[in-house]
Design a protein around this motif. Structure first.
Motif, PDB file in Angstrom:
ATOM      1  N   TYR A  58      -4.670   8.845  -6.459  1.00 19.64           N
ATOM      2  CA  TYR A  58      -3.823  10.034  -6.567  1.00 19.64           C
ATOM      3  C   TYR A  58      -2.874  10.148  -5.382  1.00 19.64           C
ATOM      4  CZ  TYR A  58      -7.193  12.809  -3.712  1.00 19.64           C
ATOM      5  OH  TYR A  58      -8.010  13.308  -2.729  1.00 19.64           O
ATOM      6  N   GLU A  59      -3.217   9.550  -4.255  1.00 22.31           N
ATOM      7  CA  GLU A  59      -2.292   9.570  -3.112  1.00 22.31           C
ATOM      8  C   GLU A  59      -1.052   8.728  -3.411  1.00 22.31           C
ATOM      9  OE1 GLU A  59      -4.932   8.307   0.010  1.00 22.31           O
ATOM     10  OE2 GLU A  59      -5.706  10.341   0.316  1.00 22.31           O
ATOM     11  N   ASP A  60      -1.220   7.573  -4.073  1.00 26.75           N
ATOM     12  CA  ASP A  60      -0.077   6.755  -4.491  1.00 26.75           C
ATOM     13  C   ASP A  60       0.819   7.539  -5.453  1.00 26.75           C
ATOM     14  OD1 ASP A  60      -0.917   4.580  -2.998  1.00 26.75           O
ATOM     15  OD2 ASP A  60      -1.778   3.496  -4.716  1.00 26.75           O
ATOM     16  N   PHE A  61       0.191   8.221  -6.388  1.00 31.96           N
ATOM     17  CA  PHE A  61       0.918   9.015  -7.371  1.00 31.96           C
ATOM     18  C   PHE A  61       1.683  10.143  -6.675  1.00 31.96           C
ATOM     19  CE2 PHE A  61       0.294  12.155 -11.136  1.00 31.96           C
ATOM     20  CZ  PHE A  61       1.569  11.894 -11.619  1.00 31.96           C
ATOM     21  N   ALA A  62       1.011  10.882  -5.806  1.00 32.06           N
ATOM     22  CA  ALA A  62       1.648  11.993  -5.091  1.00 32.06           C
ATOM     23  C   ALA A  62       2.812  11.498  -4.237  1.00 32.06           C
ATOM     24  CB  ALA A  62       0.617  12.717  -4.227  1.00 32.06           C
ATOM     25  N   PHE A  63       2.638  10.343  -3.594  1.00 28.55           N
ATOM     26  CA  PHE A  63       3.698   9.771  -2.773  1.00 28.55           C
ATOM     27  C   PHE A  63       4.899   9.396  -3.644  1.00 28.55           C
ATOM     28  CE2 PHE A  63       5.873   6.258  -0.617  1.00 28.55           C
ATOM     29  CZ  PHE A  63       6.153   6.862   0.610  1.00 28.55           C
ATOM     30  N   CYS A  64       4.639   8.832  -4.795  1.00 29.40           N
ATOM     31  CA  CYS A  64       5.709   8.459  -5.718  1.00 29.40           C
ATOM     32  C   CYS A  64       6.493   9.690  -6.150  1.00 29.40           C
ATOM     33  CB  CYS A  64       5.127   7.751  -6.942  1.00 29.40           C
ATOM     34  SG  CYS A  64       6.354   7.398  -8.211  1.00 29.40           S
ATOM     35  N   VAL A  65       5.791  10.724  -6.564  1.00 30.51           N
ATOM     36  CA  VAL A  65       6.452  11.952  -7.022  1.00 30.51           C
ATOM     37  C   VAL A  65       7.335  12.532  -5.919  1.00 30.51           C
ATOM     38  CG1 VAL A  65       6.022  14.347  -7.725  1.00 30.51           C
ATOM     39  CG2 VAL A  65       4.700  12.484  -8.758  1.00 30.51           C
TER      40      VAL A  65
END
Length: 179
Positions: A58-65
């Motif tokens: 979820y950290e990768d996802f949050a960073f992408c967003v």
């Protein structure tokens, strides 16, 4: 610009999606909405039941967003639009489905609402996005104004139209203005 997402189940395979989103965002000047099934939660509190969430996912996802200049619009309805369909201790709920927009999109549609509808026939709830108040199209009712009766040709207009040849109700013909 509208991007629809149906993400891979594997966190490694989702990295390709994040790269593609970075690429799109790098040049994005248009209003942009990104909507779909990202197959990962944005934070550990967006899941209930089952195993703990692996933070790097979820950290990768949050960073992408964040890097893409996107933000979540929030929602109305159930907090978890995905359900694994199992009962009791095996039951898992997640918020995998989301709508993200960039600032130009938000400026274009400042009153956006997202609603998680009720799941029917799928493990995902449909998302309903409305981009502002919609004018209701309706036929205005016929109004009779008393001052018409005072007009010098009123009785003659009514007499001619009432006795005219037509198919249908004379009142409806008068109402439609086809007299």
């Amino acid at each position: 610009m509208c991007t629809f997402v149906y993400a891979k189940c594997s966190s490694l395979e989702r990295l390709e999606l994040w790269d593609n989103m970075y690429y799109l965002a790098s040049d994005m000047k248009l209003p942009w909405v990104v909507v779909g099934d990202f197959d990962v939660v944005l934070h550990e509190d967006k899941k209930t039941g089952g195993l703990l969430v692996h933070p790097p996912e979820y950290e990768d996802f949050a960073f992408c967003v964040k890097s893409c200049g996107l933000f979540d619009l929030g929602y109305k309805g159930s907090p978890f639009p995905w359900w694994n369909g199992r009962p009791n201790a095996e039951c898992i709920f997640k918020r995998l489905d989301r709508v993200f927009v960039n600032l130009p999109f938000q400026n274009l549609f400042p009153t956006i609402d997202v609603e998680h509808l009720i799941r029917t026939g799928s493990d995902h709830a449909p998302l309903f996005m409305s981009c502002g108040e919609q004018a209701t199209n309706f036929i205005k009712p016929f109004k009779f104004l008393n001052f018409w009766t005072k007009h010098e040709t009123f009785k003659e207009v009514v007499r001619q139209n009432w006795s005219a040849d037509f198919i249908g109700d004379p009142y409806l013909m008068l109402k439609r203005g086809s007299c």
